[in-house]
Motif scaffolding. Structure first.
Motif, short mmCIF file in Angstrom:
data_model
loop_
_atom_site.label_atom_id
_atom_site.label_comp_id
_atom_site.label_asym_id
_atom_site.label_seq_id
_atom_site.Cartn_x
_atom_site.Cartn_y
_atom_site.Cartn_z
N LEU A 1 53.24 27.60 39.63
CA LEU A 1 54.36 28.63 39.29
C LEU A 1 54.16 30.07 40.10
O LEU A 1 55.10 30.62 40.79
CB LEU A 1 54.30 29.02 37.94
CG LEU A 1 54.97 28.02 36.98
CD1 LEU A 1 54.53 28.25 35.40
CD2 LEU A 1 56.41 27.89 37.18
N SER B 1 57.19 28.88 42.93
CA SER B 1 58.51 28.69 41.77
C SER B 1 59.20 30.10 41.86
O SER B 1 58.85 30.86 42.90
CB SER B 1 58.25 28.84 40.40
OG SER B 1 57.71 30.22 39.99
N ILE B 2 60.52 30.17 41.14
CA ILE B 2 61.12 31.58 41.48
C ILE B 2 60.17 32.65 41.02
O ILE B 2 60.83 33.66 41.37
CB ILE B 2 62.54 31.39 40.71
CG1 ILE B 2 63.35 32.68 41.16
CG2 ILE B 2 62.38 31.35 39.17
CD1 ILE B 2 64.87 32.21 40.48
N LEU B 3 59.14 32.68 40.37
CA LEU B 3 58.36 33.60 39.81
C LEU B 3 57.35 34.00 40.95
O LEU B 3 56.66 34.87 40.64
CB LEU B 3 57.57 33.07 38.65
CG LEU B 3 58.38 32.76 37.48
CD1 LEU B 3 57.62 32.41 36.38
CD2 LEU B 3 59.53 33.61 36.83
N LEU C 1 56.22 28.60 26.97
CA LEU C 1 57.01 27.90 28.07
C LEU C 1 58.35 28.22 27.94
O LEU C 1 59.10 28.65 29.05
CB LEU C 1 56.89 26.30 27.84
CG LEU C 1 57.20 25.63 28.89
CD1 LEU C 1 56.36 25.64 29.97
CD2 LEU C 1 57.28 23.95 28.51
N SER C 2 58.81 28.71 26.58
CA SER C 2 60.28 29.44 26.66
C SER C 2 60.44 30.77 27.10
O SER C 2 61.25 31.42 27.09
CB SER C 2 60.68 29.21 25.29
OG SER C 2 59.97 30.00 24.14
N ARG C 3 59.04 31.34 27.32
CA ARG C 3 58.99 32.81 27.71
C ARG C 3 58.81 33.08 29.32
O ARG C 3 58.60 34.00 29.98
CB ARG C 3 57.78 33.47 27.20
CG ARG C 3 58.00 33.53 25.67
CD ARG C 3 59.11 34.55 25.31
NE ARG C 3 59.16 34.67 23.61
CZ ARG C 3 58.86 35.52 22.86
NH1 ARG C 3 58.11 36.48 23.49
NH2 ARG C 3 58.89 35.46 21.58
N LEU C 4 58.63 31.70 30.13
CA LEU C 4 58.14 32.09 31.34
C LEU C 4 59.13 32.89 32.28
O LEU C 4 58.95 33.51 33.02
CB LEU C 4 58.23 30.39 32.12
CG LEU C 4 56.84 29.71 32.00
CD1 LEU C 4 57.16 28.30 32.77
CD2 LEU C 4 55.69 30.33 32.43
N PHE C 5 60.45 32.57 32.01
CA PHE C 5 61.45 33.06 32.73
C PHE C 5 61.56 34.72 32.52
O PHE C 5 62.12 35.49 33.36
CB PHE C 5 62.89 32.57 32.47
CG PHE C 5 64.03 32.78 33.90
CD1 PHE C 5 63.92 32.29 34.78
CD2 PHE C 5 65.07 33.87 33.16
CE1 PHE C 5 65.02 32.79 35.81
CE2 PHE C 5 66.05 34.13 34.22
CZ PHE C 5 65.98 33.41 35.23
N ARG D 1 60.51 36.88 35.42
CA ARG D 1 61.50 37.38 36.20
C ARG D 1 62.25 38.38 35.88
O ARG D 1 62.85 39.35 36.48
CB ARG D 1 62.17 35.99 37.00
CG ARG D 1 63.21 36.33 37.69
CD ARG D 1 63.83 35.20 38.70
NE ARG D 1 65.11 35.42 39.46
CZ ARG D 1 64.99 36.16 40.62
NH1 ARG D 1 63.91 36.20 41.23
NH2 ARG D 1 66.03 36.47 41.19
N ALA D 2 62.92 38.30 34.66
CA ALA D 2 63.59 39.11 34.02
C ALA D 2 63.19 40.43 34.12
O ALA D 2 63.63 41.68 34.41
CB ALA D 2 64.33 38.77 32.67
N LEU D 3 61.64 40.56 33.70
CA LEU D 3 61.17 41.93 33.63
C LEU D 3 61.01 42.54 34.90
O LEU D 3 60.89 43.69 35.30
CB LEU D 3 59.72 41.54 33.12
CG LEU D 3 59.71 41.50 31.40
CD1 LEU D 3 58.38 40.89 30.98
CD2 LEU D 3 60.10 42.69 30.78
N MET D 4 60.86 41.60 35.86
CA MET D 4 60.57 42.08 37.35
C MET D 4 61.63 42.60 37.88
O MET D 4 61.71 43.72 38.74
CB MET D 4 59.88 41.05 38.27
CG MET D 4 59.56 41.35 39.56
SD MET D 4 60.68 41.31 41.02
CE MET D 4 61.08 39.52 40.74
#
Lengths: 310, 310
Positions: free
Chosen positions: A172, A176-178, A207-211, A214-217
């Motif tokens: 990741l 990944s996009i992260l 696992l449901s918080r991975l994205f 990106r949102a926080l960044m």
């Protein structure tokens, strides 16, 4: 004569220990010749290279992925429950092409998973006798590419569970996009935020918080260079959340870390956020285990064949 | 005159729709020119290439990652709750280097995550009017690289959650220790085993079951060529398990799929194992949404500048 060459041969690293006849480590060598990145000449060349100059009369015992499918030889697993004696009985002597022998430690299999380990059994066997105070009922955390949580009762491994935490982090954070491509010194605060997000994710899991990384960044609430530490916290936190939800730490069991100091420091930090106090890790557990297994297997007394002249 | 060129421009794919003045799709084109793999000449070349031969007098409206950081222009998100009118108000007109204009649909932001979407808002806006029977209280599943579960009330998106299911599947099946390099026709049984393992993982969650795919494969209980389908089931099953544990499907809400037929078929199969009956997916939702947004924004009546001669 006595002494031993012990090999801790994993997916990415090969470590070799030269023991004197009392079990003292005289020399340690490390190469990036894990089974996934062997030098030219393959396994034989790696073994010759890392033991160069060491007496060819010493017995050699190897643990880790070298005994897996995709390793040098596939050695059968030993089923749980397993103590040192049972592992010793699974040690396999392999005659190499040059006429010398290499002994392989078997991995362990937990039929209830199913789950598998290779290498960690040797670390556990090395560590348990050093901690007779807790070995009656203990849970051992071995962080890494494939982290293990192992239960030990009266000196026997009775169950274990693998988390792919380290491998997920690598995938990741690099692909990944992260992935951010930026590195920074360890950002403890972002790490702790990730651990807390995992801890507080409840039954839904992290696992449901991975994205969210990106949102926080993108919102400027997480510096790009700190994204990797946040992700590290999220994944290590998820390991603790899931292990506790799955009752991997038996009631009353003492928790103990084994592994590489910097990574174990992250696990201690994460544990503290779960209100678990973890002692600093045991080190050189694999070396202790290799010596103990070789001793019990009688390898220190064997006559070792000299290599055939080419 | 009327008509529209609609662009659904994601991370890996660029789709273009040519609409006549009644909103009928006259032609659809698709290229692998997602924002991560643009042709030589970048965004401008991709736009010129995919609209080649179409009238330059038509207005052009684009949705998806093309409006993200790392896209052509970064367009601000619109905060929830959001209906079509609020999204229309966020449409941004950008003057391109050659003097023509391209309109961008904004993405949506759920402050409670935080969570973000780009492109799915257009699919939702296209789909909701086609399902007025359920749009009063519904949950929409949009499977993909970054799957979304979105709640809709009275025509407004009120909340959503991203699962990185598709990206995790790609990373794990291609680059991890679970990668097999073998492909086989879709193995429904192995897929269902993976879904069931995730469903039955309880609060520990399926992330802690990933390694079981390797253990089962090494034990001969899972054919190597079926490992990818097992993994797909495990990850999609985990998406359902976590979504239900996190109460993402509101009580009484109808669930509806939007997306690519083969992938949606997997989601229907997984849903059935959770005793959820999902109808076949809506198709061309992005195209419907682009037309509806362009219509409400008055783009069909705008005078479009001809490109400047070079």
């Amino acid at each position: 004569m006595g002494g031993l060459i012990g090999l801790d041969w994993g997916a990415s690293t090969l470590r070799a220990y030269k023991f004197d006849e009392t079990g003292r480590i005289e020399e340690t060598r490390s190469r990036s010749w894990g089974i996934r990145r062997l030098p030219e000449g393959g396994f034989a060349a790696a073994l010759a290279g890392i033991t160069e100059g060491w007496p060819t009369t010493l017995a050699r015992l190897a643990c880790g992925m070298v005994g897996s499918r995709g390793g040098w030889r596939e050695i059968p697993y030993v089923d749980l429950p397993a103590d040192a004696t049972k592992v010793v009985n699974g040690i396999t002597r392999v005659q190499l092409d040059n006429g010398t022998a290499l002994h392989f430690v078997p991995g362990l299999r937990d039929p209830s998973g199913p789950d598998l380990m290779r290498g960690e059994e040797t670390q556990l066997i090395g560590a348990i006798p050093l901690h007779t105070d807790i070995a009656g009922n203990s849970t051992w955390i071995l962080p890494g590419t494939h982290s293990k949580w192992a239960s030990v009762r009266d000196g026997s491994v009775t169950g274990f569970h693998t988390f792919m935490t380290g491998e997920l982090f690598a995938l990741l954070s690099e692909h990944s996009i992260l992935a951010q491509g930026e590195t920074a010194p360890h950002d403890q605060e972002s790490f702790a935020r990730g651990v807390s997000a995992a801890r507080d994710s409840g039954a839904a899991g992290a696992l449901s918080r991975l994205f969210s990384a990106r949102a926080l960044m993108l919102e400027g609430r997480l510096p790009p260079a700190a994204t990797a530490d946040y992700l590290s916290g999220l994944l290590i936190g998820e390991e603790f959340r899931a292990a506790l939800a799955g009752h991997l730490a038996a009631p009353g069991a003492t928790l103990q870390l084994i592994g590489e100091p910097a990574l174990c420091e992250r696990y201690r930090h994460a544990a503290a956020l779960f209100e678990i106090d973890l002692a600093p890790p045991l080190r050189d557990a694999a070396a202790h285990g290799l010596w103990k297994l070789a001793e019990e297997a009688g390898l220190l007394r064997t006559t070792v064949e000299a290599p055939r002249p080419c």
